[in-house]
Design a protein around this motif. Structure first.
Motif, PDB file in Angstrom:
ATOM      1  N   VAL A 252       3.355  18.372 -13.909  1.00 30.33           N
ATOM      2  CA  VAL A 252       4.132  17.481 -14.773  1.00 30.33           C
ATOM      3  C   VAL A 252       4.570  16.338 -13.867  1.00 30.33           C
ATOM      4  O   VAL A 252       5.468  16.488 -13.041  1.00 30.33           O
ATOM      5  CB  VAL A 252       5.341  18.204 -15.406  1.00 30.33           C
ATOM      6  CG1 VAL A 252       6.160  17.233 -16.245  1.00 30.33           C
ATOM      7  CG2 VAL A 252       4.873  19.392 -16.244  1.00 30.33           C
ATOM      8  N   LEU A 253       3.904  15.203 -14.011  1.00 32.69           N
ATOM      9  CA  LEU A 253       4.097  14.081 -13.106  1.00 32.69           C
ATOM     10  C   LEU A 253       5.032  13.062 -13.733  1.00 32.69           C
ATOM     11  O   LEU A 253       4.826  12.621 -14.865  1.00 32.69           O
ATOM     12  CB  LEU A 253       2.741  13.468 -12.762  1.00 32.69           C
ATOM     13  CG  LEU A 253       1.747  14.482 -12.182  1.00 32.69           C
ATOM     14  CD1 LEU A 253       0.354  13.890 -12.085  1.00 32.69           C
ATOM     15  CD2 LEU A 253       2.218  14.990 -10.839  1.00 32.69           C
ATOM     16  N   ARG A 254       6.039  12.676 -12.977  1.00 35.76           N
ATOM     17  CA  ARG A 254       7.082  11.776 -13.468  1.00 35.76           C
ATOM     18  C   ARG A 254       7.195  10.582 -12.542  1.00 35.76           C
ATOM     19  O   ARG A 254       7.230  10.714 -11.324  1.00 35.76           O
ATOM     20  CB  ARG A 254       8.407  12.530 -13.530  1.00 35.76           C
ATOM     21  CG  ARG A 254       9.480  11.826 -14.312  1.00 35.76           C
ATOM     22  CD  ARG A 254      10.604  12.757 -14.688  1.00 35.76           C
ATOM     23  NE  ARG A 254      10.151  13.739 -15.657  1.00 35.76           N
ATOM     24  CZ  ARG A 254      10.681  14.949 -15.796  1.00 35.76           C
ATOM     25  NH1 ARG A 254      11.694  15.327 -15.038  1.00 35.76           N
ATOM     26  NH2 ARG A 254      10.221  15.794 -16.694  1.00 35.76           N
ATOM     27  N   SER A 255       7.288   9.432 -13.132  1.00 36.73           N
ATOM     28  CA  SER A 255       7.397   8.176 -12.396  1.00 36.73           C
ATOM     29  C   SER A 255       8.648   8.154 -11.533  1.00 36.73           C
ATOM     30  O   SER A 255       9.690   8.681 -11.903  1.00 36.73           O
ATOM     31  CB  SER A 255       7.447   7.026 -13.406  1.00 36.73           C
ATOM     32  OG  SER A 255       7.722   5.817 -12.772  1.00 36.73           O
ATOM     33  N   SER A 256       8.522   7.518 -10.361  1.00 39.14           N
ATOM     34  CA  SER A 256       9.688   7.327  -9.498  1.00 39.14           C
ATOM     35  C   SER A 256       9.678   5.908  -8.951  1.00 39.14           C
ATOM     36  O   SER A 256       8.657   5.219  -9.008  1.00 39.14           O
ATOM     37  CB  SER A 256       9.685   8.355  -8.359  1.00 39.14           C
ATOM     38  OG  SER A 256       8.519   8.243  -7.591  1.00 39.14           O
ATOM     39  N   HIS A 257      10.788   5.466  -8.467  1.00 35.40           N
ATOM     40  CA  HIS A 257      10.932   4.153  -7.828  1.00 35.40           C
ATOM     41  C   HIS A 257      10.573   2.979  -8.748  1.00 35.40           C
ATOM     42  O   HIS A 257      10.024   1.979  -8.302  1.00 35.40           O
ATOM     43  CB  HIS A 257      10.112   4.077  -6.544  1.00 35.40           C
ATOM     44  CG  HIS A 257      10.411   5.183  -5.582  1.00 35.40           C
ATOM     45  ND1 HIS A 257      11.636   5.326  -4.965  1.00 35.40           N
ATOM     46  CD2 HIS A 257       9.663   6.224  -5.163  1.00 35.40           C
ATOM     47  CE1 HIS A 257      11.616   6.398  -4.195  1.00 35.40           C
ATOM     48  NE2 HIS A 257      10.440   6.961  -4.296  1.00 35.40           N
TER      49      HIS A 257
ATOM     50  N   MET B 172       4.717   6.964  -5.869  1.00 34.49           N
ATOM     51  CA  MET B 172       4.871   6.472  -7.235  1.00 34.49           C
ATOM     52  C   MET B 172       5.407   7.513  -8.201  1.00 34.49           C
ATOM     53  O   MET B 172       5.923   7.171  -9.255  1.00 34.49           O
ATOM     54  CB  MET B 172       3.523   5.982  -7.788  1.00 34.49           C
ATOM     55  CG  MET B 172       2.954   4.810  -7.062  1.00 34.49           C
ATOM     56  SD  MET B 172       1.523   4.081  -7.893  1.00 34.49           S
ATOM     57  CE  MET B 172       0.453   5.458  -8.162  1.00 34.49           C
ATOM     58  N   MET B 173       5.224   8.777  -7.861  1.00 37.92           N
ATOM     59  CA  MET B 173       5.582   9.828  -8.819  1.00 37.92           C
ATOM     60  C   MET B 173       5.960  11.100  -8.084  1.00 37.92           C
ATOM     61  O   MET B 173       5.730  11.233  -6.888  1.00 37.92           O
ATOM     62  CB  MET B 173       4.405  10.102  -9.740  1.00 37.92           C
ATOM     63  CG  MET B 173       3.215  10.671  -9.021  1.00 37.92           C
ATOM     64  SD  MET B 173       1.809  10.748 -10.099  1.00 37.92           S
ATOM     65  CE  MET B 173       0.518  10.765  -8.877  1.00 37.92           C
ATOM     66  N   LYS B 174       6.540  12.002  -8.845  1.00 32.65           N
ATOM     67  CA  LYS B 174       6.842  13.319  -8.287  1.00 32.65           C
ATOM     68  C   LYS B 174       6.379  14.379  -9.278  1.00 32.65           C
ATOM     69  O   LYS B 174       6.325  14.141 -10.486  1.00 32.65           O
ATOM     70  CB  LYS B 174       8.316  13.456  -7.959  1.00 32.65           C
ATOM     71  CG  LYS B 174       9.249  13.191  -9.107  1.00 32.65           C
ATOM     72  CD  LYS B 174      10.690  13.215  -8.661  1.00 32.65           C
ATOM     73  CE  LYS B 174      11.565  12.807  -9.837  1.00 32.65           C
ATOM     74  NZ  LYS B 174      12.953  12.830  -9.533  1.00 32.65           N
ATOM     75  N   ASN B 175       6.038  15.526  -8.743  1.00 33.93           N
ATOM     76  CA  ASN B 175       5.610  16.657  -9.555  1.00 33.93           C
ATOM     77  C   ASN B 175       6.857  17.440  -9.949  1.00 33.93           C
ATOM     78  O   ASN B 175       7.503  18.043  -9.099  1.00 33.93           O
ATOM     79  CB  ASN B 175       4.630  17.522  -8.762  1.00 33.93           C
ATOM     80  CG  ASN B 175       3.988  18.610  -9.596  1.00 33.93           C
ATOM     81  OD1 ASN B 175       4.229  18.732 -10.785  1.00 33.93           O
ATOM     82  ND2 ASN B 175       3.158  19.402  -8.957  1.00 33.93           N
ATOM     83  N   GLU B 176       7.202  17.403 -11.227  1.00 33.88           N
ATOM     84  CA  GLU B 176       8.400  18.067 -11.742  1.00 33.88           C
ATOM     85  C   GLU B 176       8.085  19.504 -12.119  1.00 33.88           C
ATOM     86  O   GLU B 176       6.993  19.800 -12.578  1.00 33.88           O
ATOM     87  CB  GLU B 176       8.916  17.347 -12.984  1.00 33.88           C
ATOM     88  CG  GLU B 176       9.639  16.065 -12.696  1.00 33.88           C
ATOM     89  CD  GLU B 176      10.935  16.284 -11.947  1.00 33.88           C
ATOM     90  OE1 GLU B 176      11.676  17.238 -12.259  1.00 33.88           O
ATOM     91  OE2 GLU B 176      11.212  15.492 -11.050  1.00 33.88           O
TER      92      GLU B 176
ATOM     93  N   VAL C 151       0.860  -1.172   0.000  1.00 36.09           N
ATOM     94  CA  VAL C 151       0.000   0.000   0.000  1.00 36.09           C
ATOM     95  C   VAL C 151       0.900   1.226   0.000  1.00 36.09           C
ATOM     96  O   VAL C 151       1.893   1.274   0.729  1.00 36.09           O
ATOM     97  CB  VAL C 151      -0.916  -0.007   1.250  1.00 36.09           C
ATOM     98  CG1 VAL C 151      -1.703   1.288   1.354  1.00 36.09           C
ATOM     99  CG2 VAL C 151      -1.851  -1.210   1.211  1.00 36.09           C
ATOM    100  N   GLY C 152       0.568   2.206  -0.827  1.00 35.79           N
ATOM    101  CA  GLY C 152       1.356   3.430  -0.887  1.00 35.79           C
ATOM    102  C   GLY C 152       0.494   4.593  -1.333  1.00 35.79           C
ATOM    103  O   GLY C 152      -0.705   4.443  -1.561  1.00 35.79           O
ATOM    104  N   THR C 153       1.131   5.726  -1.454  1.00 40.22           N
ATOM    105  CA  THR C 153       0.435   6.936  -1.888  1.00 40.22           C
ATOM    106  C   THR C 153       0.841   7.265  -3.319  1.00 40.22           C
ATOM    107  O   THR C 153       1.820   6.722  -3.845  1.00 40.22           O
ATOM    108  CB  THR C 153       0.803   8.126  -0.990  1.00 40.22           C
ATOM    109  OG1 THR C 153       2.199   8.414  -1.179  1.00 40.22           O
ATOM    110  CG2 THR C 153       0.512   7.831   0.474  1.00 40.22           C
ATOM    111  N   LEU C 154       0.107   8.179  -3.929  1.00 35.50           N
ATOM    112  CA  LEU C 154       0.493   8.651  -5.257  1.00 35.50           C
ATOM    113  C   LEU C 154       1.899   9.248  -5.216  1.00 35.50           C
ATOM    114  O   LEU C 154       2.689   9.065  -6.132  1.00 35.50           O
ATOM    115  CB  LEU C 154      -0.506   9.685  -5.773  1.00 35.50           C
ATOM    116  CG  LEU C 154      -1.871   9.149  -6.185  1.00 35.50           C
ATOM    117  CD1 LEU C 154      -2.813  10.310  -6.505  1.00 35.50           C
ATOM    118  CD2 LEU C 154      -1.756   8.217  -7.364  1.00 35.50           C
TER     119      LEU C 154
END
Length: 178
Positions: free
Chosen positions: A145-150, A62-66, A56-59
């Motif tokens: 601008v949302l970019r995938s992380s992890h 999963m991503m960061k706002n660039e 379980v995680g948060t948005l």
């Protein structure tokens, strides 16, 4: 898009492949290699039962706002995308504009596999997935601008953000800030 949304809901919301495997069945419409990516049992989590080994995680996990600024040096023309220039996953134009005529909010740089999501009235579905080389594109400061992380696949993030529950949550947040 409709097929992708249907598959996303079946696999990652309803967990149909996991349910099938838990019953000893081959998941419907799925080859063995894809089915092997899903576990065959569930485990308890803070949200209830989830596929074993998932978390379980948060948005934000999963991503960061660039917020990278576009480099205008040496550039005479760009394709400016404002919030009204995307709709429900579609870019509505690819017309060049002279840099010296751009609006003040033309500032953000984007990369392939980014997700653009308007901060204004999310219920209007002003979002899109960047599945091309956007070298000549600059977008409005009104976009997240949302970019995938992890290691999360960016198309998965895009499908998460398209879910009606997420859009409604973003809409409540946006309305409360207005």
């Amino acid at each position: 898009e409709a097929i992708a949304q249907t598959l996303f809901k079946s696999w990652f919301v309803d967990f149909d492949p996991v349910k099938a495997k838990a019953q000893g069945k081959q998941p419907e419409g799925m080859d063995e290699a894809t089915a092997a990516l899903f576990p065959s049992e569930f485990e308890e989590s803070a949200l209830g039962l989830i596929p074993k080994g998932w978390r379980v995680g948060t948005l934000g996990d999963m991503m960061k706002n660039e917020s990278s600024t576009f480099n205008f040096s040496g550039v005479e023309k760009v394709i400016f995308i404002n919030t009204g220039d995307v709709s429900d996953g579609q870019f509505l134009h690819c017309d060049f504009s002279a840099v010296d005529t751009l609006k003040g909010q033309a500032k953000k740089a984007i990369r392939e596999n980014d997700v653009l999501f308007s901060e204004i009235r999310p219920k209007n579905k002003r979002f899109a997935y960047v599945n091309f080389d956007p070298t000549n594109y600059v977008v409005s400061t009104k976009f997240m601008v949302l970019r995938s992380s992890h290691g999360i696949h960016p198309r998965y993030i895009y499908q998460v953000l398209r879910q009606p529950e997420i859009i409604e949550t973003f809409n409540v947040i946006a309305d409360s800030r207005s």
